[in-house]
Motif scaffolding. Structure first.
Motif, mmCIF file in Angstrom:
data_model
loop_
_atom_site.group_PDB
_atom_site.id
_atom_site.type_symbol
_atom_site.label_atom_id
_atom_site.label_comp_id
_atom_site.label_asym_id
_atom_site.label_seq_id
_atom_site.Cartn_x
_atom_site.Cartn_y
_atom_site.Cartn_z
ATOM 1 N N TRP A 18 0.799 -1.210 0.000
ATOM 2 C CA TRP A 18 0.000 0.000 0.000
ATOM 3 C C TRP A 18 0.840 1.271 0.000
ATOM 4 O O TRP A 18 0.416 2.300 -0.522
ATOM 5 N N ARG A 23 4.884 10.066 -5.487
ATOM 6 C CA ARG A 23 5.640 11.262 -5.087
ATOM 7 C C ARG A 23 6.909 11.402 -5.915
ATOM 8 O O ARG A 23 7.269 12.481 -6.369
ATOM 9 N N TRP A 34 0.784 -4.128 6.225
ATOM 10 C CA TRP A 34 0.114 -4.590 7.427
ATOM 11 C C TRP A 34 -1.029 -5.493 7.029
ATOM 12 O O TRP A 34 -1.475 -5.481 5.883
ATOM 13 N N TYR A 68 0.187 2.585 14.219
ATOM 14 C CA TYR A 68 1.205 2.037 13.343
ATOM 15 C C TYR A 68 2.471 2.888 13.329
ATOM 16 O O TYR A 68 3.549 2.423 13.021
ATOM 17 N N GLN A 89 3.339 5.252 11.227
ATOM 18 C CA GLN A 89 3.839 5.724 9.928
ATOM 19 C C GLN A 89 3.886 7.242 9.883
ATOM 20 O O GLN A 89 4.782 7.841 9.308
ATOM 21 N N PHE A 117 7.045 9.195 10.941
ATOM 22 C CA PHE A 117 8.176 9.407 10.027
ATOM 23 C C PHE A 117 7.974 10.648 9.170
ATOM 24 O O PHE A 117 8.930 11.276 8.747
ATOM 25 N N GLU A 118 6.731 10.956 8.875
ATOM 26 C CA GLU A 118 6.442 12.071 7.970
ATOM 27 C C GLU A 118 6.441 13.408 8.700
ATOM 28 O O GLU A 118 6.817 14.424 8.143
ATOM 29 N N LEU A 170 5.081 8.300 18.990
ATOM 30 C CA LEU A 170 4.592 7.075 19.642
ATOM 31 C C LEU A 170 5.190 7.013 21.047
ATOM 32 O O LEU A 170 6.405 7.042 21.195
ATOM 33 N N ALA A 180 2.854 20.613 4.824
ATOM 34 C CA ALA A 180 3.251 19.569 3.866
ATOM 35 C C ALA A 180 3.529 18.260 4.604
ATOM 36 O O ALA A 180 3.113 17.183 4.164
ATOM 37 N N GLU A 222 0.228 16.736 5.695
ATOM 38 C CA GLU A 222 -0.458 16.132 4.537
ATOM 39 C C GLU A 222 0.192 14.806 4.162
ATOM 40 O O GLU A 222 -0.489 13.831 3.842
ATOM 41 N N ASN A 223 1.505 14.771 4.229
ATOM 42 C CA ASN A 223 2.191 13.508 3.970
ATOM 43 C C ASN A 223 1.789 12.444 4.993
ATOM 44 O O ASN A 223 1.621 11.280 4.652
ATOM 45 N N VAL A 248 -1.073 12.264 6.518
ATOM 46 C CA VAL A 248 -2.427 11.840 6.141
ATOM 47 C C VAL A 248 -2.325 10.735 5.084
ATOM 48 O O VAL A 248 -2.981 9.696 5.166
ATOM 49 N N ASP A 249 -1.442 10.952 4.091
ATOM 50 C CA ASP A 249 -1.321 10.001 2.981
ATOM 51 C C ASP A 249 -0.829 8.631 3.429
ATOM 52 O O ASP A 249 -1.216 7.627 2.853
ATOM 53 N N VAL A 250 0.067 8.586 4.394
ATOM 54 C CA VAL A 250 0.696 7.306 4.722
ATOM 55 C C VAL A 250 0.014 6.573 5.856
ATOM 56 O O VAL A 250 0.410 5.468 6.195
ATOM 57 N N CYS A 251 -1.022 7.154 6.435
ATOM 58 C CA CYS A 251 -1.674 6.471 7.559
ATOM 59 C C CYS A 251 -2.505 5.306 7.040
ATOM 60 O O CYS A 251 -3.466 5.514 6.314
ATOM 61 N N PRO A 252 -2.137 4.070 7.407
ATOM 62 C CA PRO A 252 -2.864 2.906 6.891
ATOM 63 C C PRO A 252 -4.338 2.918 7.275
ATOM 64 O O PRO A 252 -5.153 2.333 6.587
#
Ligand SMILES: Cc1cc2nc3c(=O)[nH]c(=O)nc-3n(C[C@H](O)[C@H](O)[C@H](O)COP(=O)(O)OP(=O)(O)OC[C@H]3O[C@@H](n4cnc5c(N)ncnc54)[C@H](O)[C@@H]3O)c2cc1C
Ligand code: SF4
Lengths: 396, 56
Positions: free
Chosen positions: A293, A301, A330, B7, B9, B12-13, B20, B38, B41-42, B44-48
């Motif tokens: 995913w 990007r 996951w 998670y 993720q 990291f952004e 955590l 920015a 927003e990144n 938001v994009d990577v959150c599973p």
């Protein structure tokens, strides 16, 4: 809109992220998004998990739309049939020719199907429409046979069980999810799934689907619903005859430029998402497809940044910028929460061992190639995995 | 509508915004400076779980 926009074929996650990134890179010209689904881009993973058990609607899974891509020209319900790289033009099913100044390939995958005559009750899942059709038949008491025991098959087995169906998973493998998890963890996970009520037929070959699912040893498993989760094929037919290397997905270089069978990279054609086969220097120089995913976002990007530079300035620098995305995956099955980083599938057979925790509870399993950590899979663990993630990214 | 499942993720952004804690629980600032847009927003994009929403 400009005469010759950037044409993105495949209006899903990878295409959307590319468009957003193009805008961030300063490209202000036209973007035309051609996609054969009728829905605006949405998130697929919930379609085999919570959304499949609660309610399957576009609203529940749609990606938020952003101001920066408000002027993208959406051509939904429109299928690309062919492309002419010489004249720079994509032809859609209705005969329209879309000339482009740059092309983005984001057409992803479709479920592979078993080669049997069509019978009612057969399902496969990739799209929202597939999930809606499946949701309607996963009723309490339904006898569901899932063919295939990868992550998707096991998730579907879990969700169908939770919905009150009686579930059997049939697989040619020795254990579910054995590739990429390896015997150790795969065996443990099967035990847990069996405890939750999922039945398994391992090492089984399906030879017919007429009255239920018939196996090579003569067993017939009665089924009201058959879900085929045996892997995917790439949506690359529209690229046939272009000279691009389509041997497994679409070959790209590290800048995600499409590469021909002669090894030439096209500066005006980019490949993103599940269909992209690209080298990742985090591991080596072997191009691979990664069906995770995070890849549509990371490759979108990257492609948007390089293409934006190609159409603007700083192309050489953009191409030379290192690109080494961390694969992350996951899966949720019953109360089992799996989280993976890296590429566990690359591990040597003897390179799979427990890093911490215990197999029966929360555990982190490490995957090593030539003694280097190339993947980690956690069950239940989250923050504890982050140092391993760091180690995988750091190399050596 | 989706629940964060920790998670990490997003961390990291946008490390200045998300964190955590030692119990594997996600903590985040209630408000982010515009300069972090920015990054958020990144995230938001990577959150599973697609659990992050930007509220203006
Ligand atoms: C049910 C399900 C559950 C998943 N769960 C997880 C998970 O838990 N964890 C994880 O890491 N990954 C998961 N994945 C994988 C993840 O969703 C994919 O990696 C991701 O969707 C790939 O995005 P993409 O944009 O590359 O391709 P796709 O999402 O496949 O999008 C390609 C788009 O192009 C369109 N298209 C194809 N051919 C044409 C054409 N000729 N003309 C026009 N349009 C075309 C398609 O209809 C589609 O809309 C899951 C996938 C599914 C289906
Ligand atoms: S990425 Fe999403 S699910 Fe993960 S910790 Fe951040 S908000 Fe929670």
């Amino acid at each position: 809109m400009t005469e010759h926009p950037v044409v993105i074929v495949g209006a899903a996650m990878g295409g959307l992220r590319t468009a957003e990134s193009l805008r961030r890179a300063g490209y202000a010209g036209g973007i035309r998004m051609i996609g054969d689904e009728l829905h605006a881009p949405y998130n697929r993973p919930p379609l085999s998990k919570d959304v499949l058990s609660t309610g399957v609607t576009h609203e529940a899974v749609a990606f938020p739309s952003r101001a920066e891509t408000a002027d993208v020209e959406w051509m939904l319900g429109s299928r690309a049939e062919a492309v002419d790289l010489e004249s720079r033009s994509v032809t859609t099913a209705d005969g329209t020719e879309h000339s482009y100044r740059a092309l983005v390939v984001a057409t992803g995958l479709r479920p592979r199907r078993l080669d049997f005559a069509p019978t009612p009750g057969r399902h496969a899942i990739r799209s929202l429409d597939d999930a809606m059709a499946l949701r309607d038949v996963l009723v309490p008491g339904a006898r569901v046979v899932v063919i295939g025991s990868g992550f998707l098959g096991c998730e579907l087995g879990s969700t169908a069980t939770k919905l009150g169906c009686s579930v059997t998973v049939v697989t040619p493998s020795a254990e579910p999810m054995i590739r990429p998890l390896g015997e150790l963890l795969a065996h443990e996970l099967r035990t847990r799934l069996e405890r939750e009520g999922v039945a398994f037929f391992l090492g089984a070959e399906v030879i017919g689907l007429d009255d239920g699912v018939t196996l090579a040893d003569g067993t017939v498993i009665p089924a009201d619903v058959i879900i085929e989760a045996i892997g995917s094929d790439c949506n690359d037919a529209w690229l046939a005859g272009t000279g691009l290397d389509l041997s497994d997905g679409v070959l790209a270089d590290n800048a995600l430029r499409a590469v021909t069978t002669d090894g030439l990279a096209h500066d005006d054609i980019y490949v993103v998402g599940d269909i992209a086969r690209f080298p990742n220097p985090m591991f080596d120089d072997v191009p691979r497809r990664i069906e995770h995913w995070n890849i549509p976002t990371d490759t979108g990007r990257r492609a948007g940044a390089v293409l934006g530079a190609y159409l603007g300035e700083g192309f050489t620098e953009a191409v030379a910028t290192p690109f080494a995305p961390m694969p992350s995956f996951w899966s949720n099955q019953f109360d089992i929460k799996l989280q993976a980083y890296g590429l566990p599938g690359l591990a040597d057979e003897a390179g799979i061992r427990i890093l911490e925790g215990d197999l029966g509870g929360e555990v982190a399993v490490g995957y090593h190639r030539d003694d280097r950590l190339v993947g980690v899979v956690g069950v239940g663990l989250k923050a504890a995995l982050l140092p391993y993630r760091q180690q995988i990214a750091g190399g050596a | 509508m989706y629940q964060c499942q920790n998670y990490g993720q997003c961390v990291f952004e946008a490390p200045n915004i998300f964190h955590l804690n030692d119990d594997d629980k996600l903590e985040h600032l209630a408000e982010a400076d515009e300069s972090e847009r920015a990054n958020v927003e990144n995230a938001v994009d990577v959150c599973p779980m697609q659990a992050i929403r930007i509220v203006e």
